[in-house]
Design a protein around this motif. Structure first.
Motif: not given
Ligand SMILES: Cc1cc2nc3c(=O)[nH]c(=O)nc-3n(C[C@H](O)[C@H](O)[C@H](O)COP(=O)(O)O)c2cc1C
Length: 214
Positions: A125, A129, A132, A160-161, A164, A167-171
């Motif tokens: 995980e 979090k 941006k 991207r992978h 993420a 935890g960096l999903t706002d890309v």
């Protein structure tokens, strides 16, 4: 507010550096009291992962020897910069269909158990979090989704992978494509510059970004 700017091109006056510089300028206008942390990976000593590094990274931090702490010092510094930032802008040239070696070396230093990713019985995980990320790429060719060359883009899908994973999903990705000598280069760069300014404004004032998209 804090912005972390990461550059990873070998070239001093590179296209991706021009894009990150313009993003910083636009971000500063929106965040006059904000702080910018500059991390130029072409000027940073980025050690490769070694046996000693892995032993130290997977040891109890309380029991590290001075030598092990030294082994992890670069990683700790780069992770501290990431943790401190609300927004991260990454300048990424495409080299040989993927990211540059310094950017990969940076990733190897910042993806770290216990600091940016937690392992449990349920799996991994990401820890980072609510941040941006804006990735500004520069490429000689074109790899637009839906085109025959899209399958050769090992830059955006990889980034991207791995982002993420921590935890960096706002890309948001903005690509300056066709950056080889020719008539397409200038227009593609201008379009990317225009787009990134809107994104910089939208981070602070999402309502304006929505208006512009409409
Ligand atoms: C070593 C090297 C490898 C490259 N490989 C590719 C590639 O695989 N695909 C591509 O579209 N462009 C490739 N290019 C062109 C660069 O992506 C382009 O020059 C881009 O503007 C580099 O970013 P920069 O201006 O920020 O340095 C390569 C350039 C170099 C120097």
């Amino acid at each position: 507010m804090k912005l972390l700017r990461i550059d990873s091109s070998a070239r001093r006056n590179s296209v991706s550096r021009q894009l990150t510089a313009k993003f910083v300028e636009a971000w500063k206008k929106e965040n006059p009291g904000g702080e910018v942390i500059e991390r130029d990976l072409a000027l940073t000593h980025l050690p490769l992962i070694t046996d000693e590094w892995m032993l130290a990274a997977y040891s109890d931090p309380a029991g590290l020897t001075p030598a092990q702490r030294e082994t992890l010092a670069v990683s700790d510094k780069l992770i501290d910069e990431l943790l401190a930032a609300d927004t991260i802008v990454i300048g990424a040239p495409m080299y040989n269909l993927t990211i540059s070696a310094p950017l990969k070396a940076w990733i190897d230093q910042i993806v770290r158990a216990g600091r940016t990713v937690l392992w449990s019985a349920q799996g991994a995980e990401g820890i980072l979090k609510n941040k941006k990320v804006v990735v500004l790429t520069s490429r000689g060719g074109s790899f637009r989704p839906g085109t025959p060359t899209a399958q050769f883009d090992h830059q955006e899908p990889y980034l991207r992978h791995i982002l993420a994973f921590i935890g960096l999903t706002d890309v948001t990705f903005i690509h300056a494509e066709n950056q080889k000598p020719g008539e397409l280069a200038e227009a593609a760069k201008s379009a990317a510059l225009e787009q990134l300014q809107q994104v910089a404004v939208g981070i602070r004032r999402p309502e304006l970004a929505e208006l512009r998209e409409a």
